[in-house]
Design a protein around this motif. Structure first.
Motif, PDB file in Angstrom:
ATOM      1  N   HIS A 103       0.491  13.551   4.728  1.00 58.05           N
ATOM      2  CA  HIS A 103      -0.510  12.583   5.488  1.00 58.05           C
ATOM      3  C   HIS A 103      -0.101  11.090   5.307  1.00 58.05           C
ATOM      4  O   HIS A 103      -0.872  10.323   5.692  1.00 58.05           O
ATOM      5  CB  HIS A 103      -1.970  12.759   5.002  1.00 58.05           C
TER       6      HIS A 103
ATOM      7  N   GLU B 184     -10.442  -3.861  10.186  1.00 52.77           N
ATOM      8  CA  GLU B 184     -12.064  -4.217  10.300  1.00 52.77           C
ATOM      9  C   GLU B 184     -12.527  -5.287   9.517  1.00 52.77           C
ATOM     10  O   GLU B 184     -13.598  -6.087  10.114  1.00 52.77           O
ATOM     11  CB  GLU B 184     -12.718  -3.036   9.993  1.00 52.77           C
TER      12      GLU B 184
ATOM     13  N   MET C 149      -4.499   4.317   8.527  1.00 51.78           N
ATOM     14  CA  MET C 149      -6.030   4.299   8.407  1.00 51.78           C
ATOM     15  C   MET C 149      -6.488   2.945   7.367  1.00 51.78           C
ATOM     16  O   MET C 149      -7.061   2.245   7.907  1.00 51.78           O
ATOM     17  CB  MET C 149      -6.541   5.574   7.323  1.00 51.78           C
TER      18      MET C 149
ATOM     19  N   ARG D 213       1.746   8.733   6.645  1.00 47.45           N
ATOM     20  CA  ARG D 213       1.713   7.676   7.762  1.00 47.45           C
ATOM     21  C   ARG D 213       0.404   7.772   8.040  1.00 47.45           C
ATOM     22  O   ARG D 213      -0.292   6.642   8.514  1.00 47.45           O
ATOM     23  CB  ARG D 213       2.471   8.554   8.643  1.00 47.45           C
ATOM     24  N   GLU D 214      -0.640   8.698   8.181  1.00 48.09           N
ATOM     25  CA  GLU D 214      -1.662   8.474   8.832  1.00 48.09           C
ATOM     26  C   GLU D 214      -2.638   7.779   7.763  1.00 48.09           C
ATOM     27  O   GLU D 214      -3.697   6.866   8.317  1.00 48.09           O
ATOM     28  CB  GLU D 214      -2.439   9.938   8.976  1.00 48.09           C
ATOM     29  N   MET D 215      -2.412   8.124   6.487  1.00 46.19           N
ATOM     30  CA  MET D 215      -2.973   7.381   5.113  1.00 46.19           C
ATOM     31  C   MET D 215      -2.973   5.617   5.427  1.00 46.19           C
ATOM     32  O   MET D 215      -3.955   4.792   5.440  1.00 46.19           O
ATOM     33  CB  MET D 215      -2.895   7.728   3.925  1.00 46.19           C
TER      34      MET D 215
ATOM     35  N   VAL E 199     -11.897  -4.515   0.458  1.00 44.28           N
ATOM     36  CA  VAL E 199     -11.352  -3.205   0.770  1.00 44.28           C
ATOM     37  C   VAL E 199     -10.143  -2.928  -0.103  1.00 44.28           C
ATOM     38  O   VAL E 199      -9.863  -1.813  -0.442  1.00 44.28           O
ATOM     39  CB  VAL E 199     -10.797  -3.608   2.234  1.00 44.28           C
TER      40      VAL E 199
ATOM     41  N   TYR F 269       0.750  -1.255  -0.044  1.00 48.03           N
ATOM     42  CA  TYR F 269      -0.005   0.004  -0.108  1.00 48.03           C
ATOM     43  C   TYR F 269       0.843   1.367  -0.082  1.00 48.03           C
ATOM     44  O   TYR F 269       0.330   2.222  -0.591  1.00 48.03           O
ATOM     45  CB  TYR F 269      -1.006   0.070   1.064  1.00 48.03           C
TER      46      TYR F 269
ATOM     47  N   ALA G 232      -9.733   0.687  -2.067  1.00 54.37           N
ATOM     48  CA  ALA G 232      -8.394   1.378  -1.820  1.00 54.37           C
ATOM     49  C   ALA G 232      -7.756   1.770  -3.118  1.00 54.37           C
ATOM     50  O   ALA G 232      -7.461   3.073  -3.252  1.00 54.37           O
ATOM     51  CB  ALA G 232      -7.484   0.806  -0.788  1.00 54.37           C
TER      52      ALA G 232
ATOM     53  N   ALA H  30      -6.242   0.155   9.482  1.00 45.97           N
ATOM     54  CA  ALA H  30      -7.504  -0.080  10.470  1.00 45.97           C
ATOM     55  C   ALA H  30      -8.666  -0.669   9.793  1.00 45.97           C
ATOM     56  O   ALA H  30      -9.345  -1.555   9.919  1.00 45.97           O
ATOM     57  CB  ALA H  30      -7.583   1.267  11.007  1.00 45.97           C
ATOM     58  N   GLN H  31      -8.716  -0.028   8.372  1.00 48.52           N
ATOM     59  CA  GLN H  31      -9.869  -0.592   7.419  1.00 48.52           C
ATOM     60  C   GLN H  31      -9.617  -2.046   7.065  1.00 48.52           C
ATOM     61  O   GLN H  31     -10.613  -2.911   7.117  1.00 48.52           O
ATOM     62  CB  GLN H  31      -9.762   0.350   6.215  1.00 48.52           C
TER      63      GLN H  31
END
Lengths: 888, 110
Positions: free
Chosen positions: A19, A33, A26, A21-23, A45, A4, A49, A29-30
């Motif tokens: 962003h 789930e 996230m 790292r945050e992406m 997923v 990714y 993405a 996390a997705q």
């Protein structure tokens, strides 16, 4: 997860940097789930993405473009710099927006028309037939030069002989177009169908979607009544249900059982909705010649071998029935058979569109050259401060490719639109077997054409202009002097080429339009105004004998006569310009016996009611038309006949009057049997039965009692608009018999228009191309002169300052450009006279050096040339010496 | 205003949130209809920030204590509040019209 992160490299940099790292977190996390919900959820997923990243790319490009003015030192410098090339090219094209739009527009016009014509060529000649191994498919027919018939149609007896004896064909099959009255709840429908022999689908290589093909028993005389329906009928009438097999259809008042469903590909050669077995009888010798043959060769068999094989099998027939070898079979490539009428038209259109593309290219070249000349200063400076030459060249290339992509895309859209408009305007003439939709070949062709034009005609002239040394470039450019001689000469050469090509096309287009006009004004031999015709098909079971057949038709005529506004009602077996032909042979009384090599031309045979002639407006040359007593004796007694002028001339050459002469049916009197003599009571003027451009064949009209059941076309002569009566006529037909629909209802004007719609289409296409070429030449010449004038402001300013009059200035400018234009026009018109020879087959007798057209072309092009140069010349004359001299 | 922009503003109207929390709140608000994926979420956040409807929390004091340093928190600006209110009114008006049109007509087939 690393995957990714890699994928995020595709996302916009500014987002990634801030962003990233945050992406990643996230996304993790997705994915988390979905744990425990199986692989499909995880895959979903990932797909979402991916789509998410892909969706951001175009948005990012738009964003970058919006910011293009504010870009500092772009980071992409580290890479190939393609990004900055594109951005820079965009800026430069955007800066000269008018010129860019002009170039794109010209490319789009040129490419669009090329694409339209190419899609015709592609659909007709290149795209393979939708069958497995289409190279092995051949068309089979028979020819009889003696009968004046190039194709007679296949005789069933001959076919049975070939099928038995042949060695090199995988299968041979016959096809006969047939239409059926299909009984429905509301009354009846007319349905296009075909009678085929059992091998037909084996030839094509098509398999039923459902059910099975005809078998030997069903394809034998008096076999069971079965039918196969097409997928379309299956969907429309049975909703695609599988229990359709075994269902019954009432066709021509007889009940047929459905045994199978055929796919769309089987609708060959087009529009066939259901099939019935031909059920021919091979034991009947010498029956009619009327079928089309299709065959599949065995692998590796050539056309010559196949033809030899056919001739070998035919030998049995030459030995017995046809000792004079009048009718011989042949096989030819299926594509060739299907495209024979389009060859000349396609090559003419192809040549025209190639010329048009060349005019567009000359225009693009001139514009790009002018642009490049105007940018010499910029380029010189960039070179001087250290830009590499390759960088500049690449920059120009990118600009041109961007232009070509825009032009090509617009051209493809225009071309697709044009071709679909064209096809819909040709309901009859467009071959139903061909598809003209977009395919890979078309896209490749468009891309190749647009890139080639842009690179050859955009980049090359730019290079040409740029190709001088740095110092010279800066020096001449800063001085704002006139363009270098070499550049100017190239520009003029381009204008000459444009005008030459435009006048060539204008003359050819004019000639074709004139030919079309001549065709349109040809006397068809009948009066098409206010005439409505329609066809009825009366099945055998309704009227088993001639007497009932005649009575039924009299009922129809009587009922039609009651309709309001009807002046006359006639019936004919075969109406003019309706794609109908029924040929037989006739022999004149006391004619010398025919030698083995004498021609025995086929005669167009028709049966007509007495009122037919006045309803159709056919004129009489001598004698009289039929009255109700003609043929009253029936089929066995001597009777009367009406012949056309061509028949009279061929049968009795040099005779002034042929009234009272007698003929009989057939080539040779059968010894022993009594002859039914037909004496000529009238000579009718020739009717252009096969179309306005086709030669007239000898033809006859028999009185209606002789062949009443052949008469299927009702002719209504109206006092007013014939179309208005159409629905009333349909209703009246339902009154007479609800199971017999009135179909193919058209006015004669419509039929005439349809018979010349192909000529109309290509003539107008060529005329449109010619006008487009003229407009392009106008634009190109205007652009070049304007550019040259703008480059000469300084010189002109000096002249004015030194006392030249304004009229002198504009005259100098005009004189120069008009000389160039006239050279082009003269070359073009000379070329057109030469090219006219190749058009001769399409010109319908209009001479290629038609003075009117040549004069019109010369005037139109001279006017165009004048218009194109007048404005720049006027502008030149308004040069203010103070301004122009101060401009430096 | 795009649906996802509206939903993000709505999520932020309740509390200051970071990216993943915004995505979850949006999913909840839209009853699972709108799911935001990383690139479009942060892209939208950037553009909302660019047009001044939301802003990033700069000062560490405003951050909830239990969240780690790395995450960027966003909050609604005054302009954002106003935009949200205006958009809500607009949507409300449309919904009202739509409801009145969708009323079963007298005599219509039921």
């Amino acid at each position: 997860m690393n995957v990714y992160r890699l994928l995020l490299r595709l996302a916009p940099r500014r987002l990634r940097d801030k962003h990233g790292r945050e992406m990643e977190a996230m996304f993790r996390a997705q994915v988390a789930e979905t744990r425990g919900r199986g692989r499909i959820a995880v895959a979903a997923v990932w797909i979402c993405a991916l789509a998410d990243i892909a969706g951001a790319i175009p948005r990012n490009l738009i964003h970058l473009w919006r910011r293009r003015g504010r870009v500092g030192v772009p980071r992409e410098r580290r890479s190939l710099m393609i990004g900055s090339d594109i951005r820079y090219a965009w800026r430069s094209l955007n800066h000269q927006r008018f010129a860019s739009v002009l170039v794109i527009g010209m490319l789009a016009l040129g490419i669009g028309s090329t694409v339209a014509v190419f899609s015709l060529v592609n659909g007709l000649f290149l795209r393979p037939f939708p069958f497995p191994e289409p190279d092995r498919l051949v068309y089979v027919n028979e020819t009889a030069p003696k009968w004046n018939l190039e194709m007679t149609g296949v005789n069933y007896h001959d076919y049975a002989q070939w099928r038995r004896d042949q060695k090199l064909f995988e299968a041979i099959a016959l096809y006969d177009e047939r239409a059926f009255n299909l009984a429905t709840d509301q009354g009846s429908d007319r349905m296009q169908g075909a009678a085929v022999t059992m091998d037909f689908m084996k030839v094509l290589g098509v398999h039923p979607v459902l059910g099975r093909m005809f078998n030997q028993e069903e394809d034998s005389p008096k076999g069971p009544l079965v039918t196969m329906i097409g997928e379309a009928v299956w969907q429309e009438r049975y909703g695609g249900r599988s229990d359709v097999l075994g269902k019954e259809l009432k066709l021509n008042s007889r009940v047929f059982t459905i045994i199978g469903v055929l796919p769309k590909a089987a609708e060959f050669p087009g529009g066939v909705r259901l099939w019935v077995p031909m059920q021919g009888d091979p034991s009947v010798n010498g029956s009619s010649y009327s079928y089309d043959g299709y065959a599949r060769l065995k692998p590796g068999v050539t056309l010559e071998q196949a033809n030899a094989d056919l001739m070998r099998t035919q030998q049995v027939i030459f030995d017995t029935r046809d000792k004079e070898k009048v009718v011989t079979p042949f096989a030819r490539d299926m594509r060739e058979q299907f495209t024979r009428n389009f060859g000349t038209v396609a090559s003419t259109l192809g040549a025209a569109v190639a010329l048009l593309l060349m005019v567009a290219c000359a225009n693009v070249a001139a514009l790009m050259l002018a642009r490049a000349l105007a940018r010499r200063r910029e380029m010189g400076i960039r070179l001087a401060i250290g830009a590499s030459r390759t960088r500049l060249l690449r920059q120009l290339l990118v600009e041109n490719i961007m232009l070509s992509i825009a032009g090509g895309a617009a051209g493809l859209a225009i071309g697709q639109w044009a071709i679909s408009a064209l096809i819909t305007s040709l309901p009859d003439q467009a071959p139903t077997w061909a598809a003209f939709s977009l395919d890979g070949r078309m896209v490749a062709f468009t891309i190749a054409t647009s890139v080639a034009t842009a690179v050859l005609f955009g980049w090359a002239p730019a290079l040409h202009a740029m190709n001088n040394d740095v110092r010279g470039a800066i020096a001449t450019a800063t001085a704002n002097s006139t363009a270098p001689v070499r550049g100017r000469r190239t520009l003029w050469a381009l204008v000459v080429a444009e005008f030459a090509l435009a006048s060539l096309m204008f003359v050819c287009g004019g000639l074709l339009v004139r030919a079309y006009d001549r065709v349109r004004n040809t006397d068809p031999g009948f009066d098409p105004s206010n005439v409505l015709t329609f066809t009825i098909a009366v099945p055998q079971v309704k009227t088993p004998d001639d007497a009932s057949g005649l009575a039924f038709r009299k009922r129809v005529v009587a009922r039609m006569r009651e309709l309001p506004g009807v002046k006359e009602v006639g019936m004919i077996s075969c109406a003019p310009v309706s794609n109908c032909h029924w040929g037989t042979f006739y022999t004149a009384e006391n004619a010398p016996p025919r030698g083995p090599n004498d021609a025995d031309p086929i005669i167009l045979n028709r049966a007509a009611s007495p009122e037919y002639f006045s309803a159709m407006g056919i004129r009489l040359k001598e004698g009289r038309f039929f009255n109700s007593s003609d043929g009253a004796g029936g089929i066995d007694k001597d009777s009367t006949i009406i012949v056309n002028e061509t028949f009279a001339k061929q049968m009795w050459p040099g005779q002034s009057s042929v009234i009272g002469k007698r003929v009989h049916l057939g080539s040779t009197p059968r010894p022993g049997s009594s002859i039914q003599w037909l004496s000529v009571v009238g000579v009718a003027k020739d009717v252009k039965h096969y179309g306005l451009e086709q030669p007239v064949r000898p033809g006859v009209y028999l009185p209606e009692p002789l062949q009443p059941r052949a008469m299927n076309t009702v002719v209504l002569k109206m006092a007013g608009d014939p179309a208005a009566i159409a629905s009333a006529a349909r209703a009246a037909m339902r009154d007479v018999d609800p199971e017999i629909p009135a179909y193919d209802m058209r006015t004669m004007d419509e039929r005439l228009a349809r018979s010349r719609s192909l000529r109309a289409a290509y003539s107008w296409m060529l005329a449109v191309f010619a006008v487009m070429a003229l407009v392009l030449a106008l634009g190109g010449s205007y652009g070049v002169t304007s550019y040259l004038v703008s480059q000469r402001t300084r010189e002109l300013g000096i002249r004015v300052a030194l006392g030249a009059k304004r009229s002198d200035i504009s005259r100098t400018v005009l004189k120069g450009s008009l000389a160039v234009v006239s050279i082009g026009v003269i070359i073009g018109i000379a070329g057109a006279i030469g090219a006219g020879r190749f058009l001769a087959s399409l010109l319908f007798g209009v001479p290629p050096y038609d003075a009117v057209i040549l004069a019109i072309a010369a005037i139109a092009l001279a006017t165009t040339g004048f218009l194109a140069n007048w404005l720049p010349a006027r502008r030149a004359s308004r040069v203010d010496p103070m301004v122009s001299l101060r401009a430096d | 205003m795009k649906t996802r922009e509206y939903l993000i503003l709505l999520a932020l109207a309740e509390a200051d949130l970071h990216g993943l929390a915004i995505a979850r709140a949006v999913q909840e608000l839209s009853e699972g209809q709108t799911r935001l994926w990383p690139v479009s979420l942060y892209g939208t956040l950037e553009s909302l920030e660019g047009s001044g409807l939301i802003e990033e929390l700069e000062d560490a004091r405003h951050r909830p204590a239990d969240e780690s340093e790395k995450k960027r928190f966003y909050r609604l600006t005054r302009t954002g509040h106003r935009a949200l209110a205006t958009e809500t009114d607009r949507l409300g008006a449309i919904v009202k019209i739509a409801r009145s049109r969708l009323k079963p007509r007298p005599g219509g087939a039921a």
